[in-house]
Design an enzyme around this catalytic site. Structure first.
Site, mmCIF file in Angstrom:
data_model
loop_
_atom_site.group_PDB
_atom_site.id
_atom_site.type_symbol
_atom_site.label_atom_id
_atom_site.label_comp_id
_atom_site.label_asym_id
_atom_site.label_seq_id
_atom_site.Cartn_x
_atom_site.Cartn_y
_atom_site.Cartn_z
ATOM 1 N N LYS A 182 11.029 -2.441 10.299
ATOM 2 C CA LYS A 182 10.473 -3.645 9.309
ATOM 3 C C LYS A 182 10.683 -5.114 9.574
ATOM 4 O O LYS A 182 10.707 -5.509 10.594
ATOM 5 C CB LYS A 182 9.385 -3.462 8.445
ATOM 6 C CG LYS A 182 9.949 -3.473 7.087
ATOM 7 C CD LYS A 182 8.668 -3.480 6.456
ATOM 8 C CE LYS A 182 9.818 -3.160 4.757
ATOM 9 N NZ LYS A 182 10.117 -4.835 4.764
ATOM 10 N N THR A 183 12.391 -4.358 8.998
ATOM 11 C CA THR A 183 12.723 -6.097 8.918
ATOM 12 C C THR A 183 13.725 -6.679 10.676
ATOM 13 O O THR A 183 13.550 -7.573 10.821
ATOM 14 C CB THR A 183 14.139 -5.550 8.060
ATOM 15 O OG1 THR A 183 13.297 -5.648 7.159
ATOM 16 C CG2 THR A 183 14.659 -7.092 8.088
ATOM 17 N N ASP A 236 5.735 -10.258 4.489
ATOM 18 C CA ASP A 236 6.383 -9.534 4.559
ATOM 19 C C ASP A 236 6.279 -8.388 3.160
ATOM 20 O O ASP A 236 6.133 -9.103 2.722
ATOM 21 C CB ASP A 236 7.899 -9.241 4.399
ATOM 22 C CG ASP A 236 8.645 -8.031 4.443
ATOM 23 O OD1 ASP A 236 8.456 -7.206 4.815
ATOM 24 O OD2 ASP A 236 10.530 -7.995 3.678
ATOM 25 N N GLU A 237 6.236 -7.046 3.391
ATOM 26 C CA GLU A 237 5.625 -6.062 2.085
ATOM 27 C C GLU A 237 4.663 -6.651 1.374
ATOM 28 O O GLU A 237 4.378 -6.963 0.738
ATOM 29 C CB GLU A 237 6.949 -6.479 0.839
ATOM 30 C CG GLU A 237 8.393 -6.249 0.710
ATOM 31 C CD GLU A 237 8.344 -4.814 1.262
ATOM 32 O OE1 GLU A 237 7.454 -3.836 1.277
ATOM 33 O OE2 GLU A 237 9.562 -3.658 1.617
ATOM 34 N N GLN A 268 3.157 2.638 -0.114
ATOM 35 C CA GLN A 268 4.206 1.641 -1.092
ATOM 36 C C GLN A 268 4.053 1.164 -1.768
ATOM 37 O O GLN A 268 4.848 0.292 -2.394
ATOM 38 C CB GLN A 268 5.000 1.466 -0.320
ATOM 39 C CG GLN A 268 5.656 2.658 0.473
ATOM 40 C CD GLN A 268 7.379 1.921 1.475
ATOM 41 O OE1 GLN A 268 8.075 1.564 0.537
ATOM 42 N NE2 GLN A 268 7.206 2.776 2.869
ATOM 43 N N ARG A 312 13.422 7.452 -0.519
ATOM 44 C CA ARG A 312 14.567 7.134 -0.618
ATOM 45 C C ARG A 312 15.877 7.594 0.058
ATOM 46 O O ARG A 312 16.519 7.272 0.621
ATOM 47 C CB ARG A 312 14.900 6.531 -2.046
ATOM 48 C CG ARG A 312 14.035 5.674 -2.978
ATOM 49 C CD ARG A 312 13.700 4.666 -1.821
ATOM 50 N NE ARG A 312 12.387 4.316 -1.327
ATOM 51 C CZ ARG A 312 11.974 4.089 -0.671
ATOM 52 N NH1 ARG A 312 12.391 3.253 0.136
ATOM 53 N NH2 ARG A 312 10.538 3.828 0.449
#
Length: 781
Positions: A34-35, A223-224, A254, A602
């Site tokens: 996503k970044t 973002d997020e 998340q 993770r």
């Protein structure tokens, strides 16, 4: 010809980058890049659409993430563009308030309070109200303050030109809150919650200011987005109303900060509120193996508040996921240590490739003992942050005192090192400062001839600050810090303290300033530097670069990735947290499941889940594996360590009992009968908390009754025609005739949920959840 902006993007990433107009929702799963999509989109809008970079706002949650985005954008379009609007929510609000806070008659050099500053205020409040930690802890108060500030109503008080006079009938927490606000206002100080709320307040009440910022921000990226609170989402939503280009990226699966006000519904129902929303699913994972993703996908499907997706990957199957069940904590911890040694022996791995996750900080103790015993080096994330260390706070306070002269810095440093300025001196100074409406430093400077203030230490301190102000005007910030340490006596104090780490930390601080000066190729503005430091959060902690196994909570691990991940303490009552379930029931179960999903995703190469038998001091019950283990098909993992059929059966029974039947049995206005308090009336139904508020007539009180309490019945179903005539003795006899649900072993979890478990869970959930039956969204005016 290669295109540096669009190359190496998969189809969904490319779609996200090129979909620039309107409301866009990107559901970006764990490890889906996503970044890369966000930064490529920013670069595309600037380089291909010709939009000025200063007209694009891109908000994220940590300074670290913002810095990484700036770095990537500059790599794509060059470093001549203004990327200052790639920032955090709080960073944007500070910039906004430095321009606009005068609209509410606050000075533009307002103070930003960090966590330590808040505690300093609370120490004064506690002294003033003559209370201590036996009455309330700072943690409880700060949580209460944040919850109270989740509503902007407090602003109508803090912005009035008066001090608070706490009502003695108010709760102690409310009185502390009122005095806290009063002290904030006196010092024109804003904490992190205020930064958001003050910004929203000014925008909501000043149409001209709102229009100015709306017209300037052509594109907004978040973002997020799943972690945004209602006030944060309100902020970006109103700012986007003119150009209507709002781009949200996040993953409802998340959302693990509901206790901070985040709600997954913001993303899940975004297309319902804005029907023209374009939705893009980014589900290609570049991090984990298929075996790890199968476990994550399998668990998260049990949640209801989500956008359906399965994460996929092109990686080879990889190692099987492992579940280890130990006979006790000791066996569980030693098995983890031995497996770490096996990884290092069989694979090209370093200690720093291995991370051990847990739901609660207290779980690290057994792990640490096992690692020490096996000579495995480790480090714990989440300790004292660099900028909160005493010596660093001392230096930063002196810097702030020089440029702002605020009371918090004065109180910290006026007698540090000791100058003989004791309690009576300070009481007199505070009295004069309030009388003359001055800051403490100003009051001392103007009243140094006062009999109780005219002390050598006070004269020396004024002289020191005067000299340092002159130095600040002529010296760089790195040189100024060295001068402060020398002239103030702090350097000598730390040497005498014998703690070499303090001096090393200060050297590191000076080095960071030198690096900043070199990068900027210009002197660093002290005010801007202090502002940036104040906005650092625990999410910005730098990763340890040493070769050590890393230990951290799942919350801290979010956004990170590690080759080898152990999830220890995978026990019912710990994950999911019994305390969270007790407070928020169904919403808590979903958030705890999302925590589990975050832990799984993770891992890059290997993922381990471990639990053990014994006694759980958190819940006060025997330990059983987490309910989430039984949500994973056994074909998706291998088990090591013997998990007996009896434990499996008892575990499933306990989970069923603890979940209980929390269905709604009564409506508001129903008459009910309680075995002890007799007849009552349902005053309200709090579905999100799974509880009724019942007014009981005989005792003349309202009580909170849990949905799961089976002995609350409808009054007409009790066959008691003369309930009011029953004596207490009769009631007791009736109660004794009812089977005790806690006498059966399988019901002990219900008993636990009615008690107050030991409160050492590392994250406690605020009750910000909404009813499943009610619409969560309130459109803004």
């Amino acid at each position: 010809m290669n295109d540096p902006i669009l190359e190496n993007l998969n189809p969904s990433q490319l779609q996200a980058v090129k979909t620039t107009e309107g409301y866009v929702r990107v559901i970006a799963g764990a490890g889906s890049g996503k970044t890369k999509a966000l930064t490529s989109r920013f670069a595309y809008i600037v380089d291909r659409l010709g939009i000025n970079s200063s007209n694009i706002l891109c908000v994220t949650f940590t300074n670290k993430a913002a810095q990484e985005m700036k770095k990537r954008v500059k790599a794509l379009i060059g470093d001549t563009y203004d990327v200052s609007f790639i920032t955090t929510y709080h960073g944007f609000c500070v910039r906004f308030l430095r321009e606009e806070i005068n609209k509410i008659h606050y000075p533009k050099n307002f103070i930003i309070l960090d966590a330590e500053d808040q505690k300093s205020i609370l120490r004064d409040v506690f002294t003033e109200l003559q209370i201590n930690s036996k009455h309330l802890t700072f943690k409880q108060v700060l949580r209460f303050i944040s919850k109270q500030k989740s509503s902007s109503n407090y602003l109508s008080y803090i912005l009035e030109n008066k001090s608070f006079e706490p009502d003695e009938s108010d709760s102690l927490s409310s009185r502390v809150f009122q005095v806290y606000l009063d002290k904030q206002k006196r010092n024109y100080a804003l904490d992190f919650d205020d930064l958001i709320h003050f910004t929203a307040f000014i925008l909501d009440h000043n149409p001209d200011v709102l229009l100015k910022w709306q017209e300037n921000l052509h594109y907004i990226q978040v973002d997020e987005a799943q972690d945004s609170s209602e006030s944060q989402f309100h902020l970006v939503e109103i700012l986007s109303r003119v150009h209507q280009n709002l781009f949200l990226v996040g993953d409802p699966d998340q959302t693990i900060y509901e206790w901070r006000g985040a709600k997954p519904e913001y993303l899940v129902e975004f297309d319902t509120i804005f029907p023209d929303t374009q939705t893009i699913i980014m589900n290609r994972n570049y991090r984990s193996t298929p075996n790890i993703l199968k476990v994550g996908n399998h668990i998260i499907k049990n949640n209801t508040v989500r956008v359906d997706k399965d994460m996929i990957t092109d990686k080879p199957e990889g190692f099987e996921v492992v579940h280890f069940h130990g006979k006790n904590d000791y066996e569980e911890s030693l098995w983890i240590a031995s497996e770490i040694k096996e990884i290092l022996k069989s694979e090209d791995a370093a200690y720093s490739d291995i991370t051990i996750l847990y739901r609660s900080n207290h779980l690290s103790r057994n792990i640490e003992q096992a690692l020490i015993k096996e000579n495995i080096p480790y480090t714990i994330f989440g300790g004292i942050r660099f900028f909160e260390r005493k010596e660093i706070k001392d230096v930063l306070s002196m810097l702030r005192l020089i440029v702002q002269g605020d009371n918090f810095s004065f109180l910290r440093m006026h007698n540090q090192p000791t100058r003989g300025l004791g309690k009576k001196f300070l009481e007199r100074l505070i009295y004069i400062a309030q009388e003359q409406n001055l800051s403490l430093l100003q009051a001392l400077e103007k009243n140094i001839d006062d009999k109780e203030l005219a002390k050598k230490g006070a004269l020396d301190f004024i002289k020191l600050i005067t000299e340092l102000k002159q130095d600040a005007a002529a010296k760089s910030i790195s040189d100024l810090v060295k001068i402060i340490l020398d002239k103030s006596g702090l350097s000598e104090l730390y040497r005498k303290d014998g703690d070499e780490d303090r001096l090393e930390n200060i050297k590191e601080l000076v080095n960071s300033m030198l690096l900043l000066e070199k990068e900027n190729n210009a002197p660093v503005n002290i005010m801007e530097y202090l502002q940036e430091i104040a906005l650092y959060t625990d999410l910005d902690a730098d990763s340890e670069k040493q070769d050590k196994v890393r230990l951290m909570t799942i919350h801290i691990s979010k956004g990170l990735e590690f080759p080898y991940v152990f999830l220890c303490g995978f026990t019912e009552g710990v994950l999911p947290s019994a305390l969270s379930i007790k407070e928020r029931r169904k919403r808590a179960i979903e958030e705890e499941r999302r925590l589990m999903y975050v832990a799984v995703t993770r891992a890059e190469k290997r993922f381990y889940m471990t639990d053990s038998e014994g006694f759980n001091f958190t819940t006060g019950l025997n330990k059983y594996p987490s309910r989430f283990l039984f949500e994973i098909s056994e074909e998706f993992y291998v088990r090591k360590g013997k998990l007996s059929p009896e434990i499996i059966a008892n575990s499933k029974t306990m989970i069923t009992q603890s979940s209980g039947d929390n269905s709604l049995r009564f409506q508001e206005g129903d008459m009910v009968m309680h075995p002890v308090w007799n007849k009552g009336k349902i005053k309200s139904v709090e579905a999100e908390k799974n509880q009724y508020i019942v007014e009981f007539f005989e005792i003349g009180k309202e009580k909170t009754i849990d949905f799961s309490f089976k002995h609350l019945t409808k009054a007409e179903d009790t066959n008691l025609d003369n309930e009011a005539d029953l004596t207490a003795h009769d009631l007791q006899k009736q109660l004794e005739s009812v089977p005790n649900p806690f006498e059966q072993e399988e019901d002990i979890t219900n008993k636990n949920l009615l008690e107050d478990p030991q409160k050492n869970i590392d994250q406690s959930a605020n009750d910000n959840g909404g009813s499943d039956e009610k619409k969560w969204w309130k459109p803004w005016n």
